[in-house]
Design an enzyme around this catalytic site. Structure first.
Site, mmCIF file in Angstrom:
data_model
loop_
_atom_site.group_PDB
_atom_site.id
_atom_site.type_symbol
_atom_site.label_atom_id
_atom_site.label_comp_id
_atom_site.label_asym_id
_atom_site.label_seq_id
_atom_site.Cartn_x
_atom_site.Cartn_y
_atom_site.Cartn_z
ATOM 1 N N GLU A 90 0.839 -1.205 0.000
ATOM 2 C CA GLU A 90 0.000 0.000 0.000
ATOM 3 C C GLU A 90 0.876 1.258 0.000
ATOM 4 O O GLU A 90 1.490 1.585 1.015
ATOM 5 C CB GLU A 90 -0.915 0.026 1.222
ATOM 6 C CG GLU A 90 -1.813 1.252 1.254
ATOM 7 C CD GLU A 90 -2.647 1.364 2.521
ATOM 8 O OE1 GLU A 90 -3.527 2.243 2.560
ATOM 9 O OE2 GLU A 90 -2.419 0.580 3.463
ATOM 10 N N GLU A 117 4.047 9.720 5.792
ATOM 11 C CA GLU A 117 3.933 8.428 6.454
ATOM 12 C C GLU A 117 4.996 7.427 6.000
ATOM 13 O O GLU A 117 5.202 6.406 6.645
ATOM 14 C CB GLU A 117 2.532 7.856 6.234
ATOM 15 C CG GLU A 117 1.446 8.746 6.847
ATOM 16 C CD GLU A 117 0.053 8.188 6.682
ATOM 17 O OE1 GLU A 117 -0.117 6.957 6.748
ATOM 18 O OE2 GLU A 117 -0.894 8.982 6.491
ATOM 19 N N ASP A 149 -4.943 3.432 -2.156
ATOM 20 C CA ASP A 149 -5.728 4.158 -1.154
ATOM 21 C C ASP A 149 -5.948 5.583 -1.660
ATOM 22 O O ASP A 149 -4.989 6.327 -1.877
ATOM 23 C CB ASP A 149 -4.960 4.166 0.170
ATOM 24 C CG ASP A 149 -5.708 4.841 1.314
ATOM 25 O OD1 ASP A 149 -6.244 5.944 1.096
ATOM 26 O OD2 ASP A 149 -5.735 4.276 2.418
ATOM 27 N N THR A 150 -7.201 5.964 -1.836
ATOM 28 C CA THR A 150 -7.507 7.267 -2.442
ATOM 29 C C THR A 150 -7.071 8.444 -1.585
ATOM 30 O O THR A 150 -6.781 9.524 -2.108
ATOM 31 C CB THR A 150 -9.005 7.388 -2.749
ATOM 32 O OG1 THR A 150 -9.757 7.209 -1.542
ATOM 33 C CG2 THR A 150 -9.440 6.343 -3.764
ATOM 34 N N TYR A 151 -7.006 8.268 -0.263
ATOM 35 C CA TYR A 151 -6.538 9.346 0.614
ATOM 36 C C TYR A 151 -5.098 9.702 0.289
ATOM 37 O O TYR A 151 -4.736 10.873 0.156
ATOM 38 C CB TYR A 151 -6.678 8.911 2.074
ATOM 39 C CG TYR A 151 -6.050 9.862 3.069
ATOM 40 C CD1 TYR A 151 -6.693 11.039 3.433
ATOM 41 C CD2 TYR A 151 -4.812 9.570 3.638
ATOM 42 C CE1 TYR A 151 -6.106 11.913 4.350
ATOM 43 C CE2 TYR A 151 -4.228 10.431 4.553
ATOM 44 C CZ TYR A 151 -4.882 11.608 4.904
ATOM 45 O OH TYR A 151 -4.299 12.466 5.793
ATOM 46 N N HIS A 152 -4.258 8.682 0.152
ATOM 47 C CA HIS A 152 -2.849 8.905 -0.162
ATOM 48 C C HIS A 152 -2.665 9.310 -1.622
ATOM 49 O O HIS A 152 -1.823 10.158 -1.937
ATOM 50 C CB HIS A 152 -2.044 7.649 0.157
ATOM 51 C CG HIS A 152 -2.166 7.211 1.578
ATOM 52 N ND1 HIS A 152 -1.664 7.955 2.631
ATOM 53 C CD2 HIS A 152 -2.760 6.131 2.139
ATOM 54 C CE1 HIS A 152 -1.928 7.341 3.775
ATOM 55 N NE2 HIS A 152 -2.598 6.233 3.496
ATOM 56 N N HIS A 160 -8.550 1.138 -0.896
ATOM 57 C CA HIS A 160 -9.161 1.878 0.205
ATOM 58 C C HIS A 160 -9.923 3.074 -0.360
ATOM 59 O O HIS A 160 -9.342 3.933 -1.033
ATOM 60 C CB HIS A 160 -8.096 2.365 1.195
ATOM 61 C CG HIS A 160 -7.751 1.363 2.227
ATOM 62 N ND1 HIS A 160 -6.613 1.439 3.001
ATOM 63 C CD2 HIS A 160 -8.394 0.234 2.644
ATOM 64 C CE1 HIS A 160 -6.570 0.415 3.837
ATOM 65 N NE2 HIS A 160 -7.640 -0.326 3.634
ATOM 66 N N ARG A 204 -10.617 11.835 4.752
ATOM 67 C CA ARG A 204 -11.030 10.566 5.345
ATOM 68 C C ARG A 204 -12.427 10.649 5.948
ATOM 69 O O ARG A 204 -12.804 9.831 6.795
ATOM 70 C CB ARG A 204 -10.023 10.059 6.384
ATOM 71 C CG ARG A 204 -8.854 9.303 5.764
ATOM 72 C CD ARG A 204 -8.377 8.188 6.687
ATOM 73 N NE ARG A 204 -7.357 7.364 6.026
ATOM 74 C CZ ARG A 204 -6.061 7.443 6.267
ATOM 75 N NH1 ARG A 204 -5.614 8.329 7.133
ATOM 76 N NH2 ARG A 204 -5.217 6.653 5.655
ATOM 77 N N GLU A 231 -12.351 3.292 4.432
ATOM 78 C CA GLU A 231 -11.396 3.359 5.529
ATOM 79 C C GLU A 231 -11.436 4.750 6.147
ATOM 80 O O GLU A 231 -10.959 5.718 5.585
ATOM 81 C CB GLU A 231 -9.967 3.063 5.060
ATOM 82 C CG GLU A 231 -9.000 2.973 6.237
ATOM 83 C CD GLU A 231 -7.533 3.084 5.818
ATOM 84 O OE1 GLU A 231 -6.702 2.418 6.449
ATOM 85 O OE2 GLU A 231 -7.243 3.857 4.884
#
Length: 282
Positions: free
Chosen positions: A146, A152, A179-182, A205, A211, A240
């Protein structure tokens, strides 16, 4: 496409006290629950497997490496501990009868550094994951990498970097988890990154840029679902969002991201189900 949700939408640590979330997720009409393996000492595989079977619900697992399990550490003892931990997570996943383990499994999550990763760190990541992947093949488990944002990790921030690490590892059960947030921070295009993952994509995600509730922010959902439709994605996709800060992983939840966990789930699921239907992924 299978639609599910991360257990952290309601809890900050998995244990037998949270087994009821399995029934709750089933009651919401979702296909699976994502169970965190951050604290294996509170993970009762037999109880989880039993509850999943009783509810008729699917599951995936996920985790992140912390300071003591960083497989890119200069300390060989820490690297060995990280590989051992990944193997423990493989066994835990197989013990509940499931096949998908993913997350920040390539280096320490939120590593204290002010430098770009060295070739040695890339090599250590590949070596550690190669050993874990070969071990996982005995259990029929695949491991998803991921990419996370620059705050992070300094190692894998984009789908392209995850694919490059997969190539270094060279094992067929190493896959990709987006993961769409990242992605909202690191990718130039939601569409192109998703297309690049292609058949290697095993988990996605579904997160809004803050989020919060999907569909209420800046994420380009049409680009994402167009790409998922074009690659014929039939894998897992989980909402998530985190309800609180935890002792076992940084979540940075300093304010309410939705009126409640239930509101986030109900409104988010309604929105995502609509997009799935619109793009033929239902």
């Amino acid at each position: 496409m299978k639609l599910g949700i991360h257990a952290y939408a309601w809890c900050s640590q998995w244990s037998n006290e949270t087994l009821g979330l399995i029934d709750r997720v089933k009651g919401l009409g979702l296909d699976f629950i994502e169970i965190p393996l951050m604290t294996l000492d509170t993970f009762d595989a037999a109880a989880v497997k039993r509850r999943l079977a009783d509810a008729g619900l699917d599951a995936v697992t996920s985790t992140v490496l912390l300071r003591g399990t960083d497989i890119t550490s200069a300390d060989p003892a820490v690297r060995a501990a990280g590989i051992a931990y990944l193997k423990d997570c493989v066994r835990a996943t197989a013990a509940i009868g499931k096949t998908n383990l993913s997350g920040v499994v390539y280096s320490q999550h939120v590593k204290e550094t002010n430098a770009r990763p060295t070739e040695q760190e890339w090599d250590w990541a590949a070596e550690g994951l190669r050993e874990a992947a070969v071990y996982a093949q005995e259990y029929g488990v695949q491991i998803g990498l991921e990419p996370v944002n620059r705050y992070e990790s300094n190692l894998v921030n984009t789908c392209g970097q995850a694919l490059a690490l997969k190539e270094r590892i060279g094992e067929p059960n190493i896959k990709i988890h987006l993961d769409t947030y990242h992605m909202n921070i690191e990718e130039k295009s939601f569409y192109e990154a998703t297309k690049a993952a292609g058949s290697e994509l095993i988990h996605y995600h579904i997160c809004e840029n803050d989020r919060g509730i999907p569909g209420t922010g800046l994420v380009d959902w049409d680009a994402i679902f167009r790409a998922l439709s074009e690659i014929g994605y039939t894998g897992y996709a989980a909402l998530e969002s985190f309800v609180d800060v935890t002792d076992n992983m940084n979540t940075w939840v300093w304010r309410q991201l939705a009126p409640s966990g239930d509101a986030l789930v109900e409104e988010g699921v309604r929105f995502i189900r609509g997009k799935m239907a619109e793009y033929g992924l239902g």
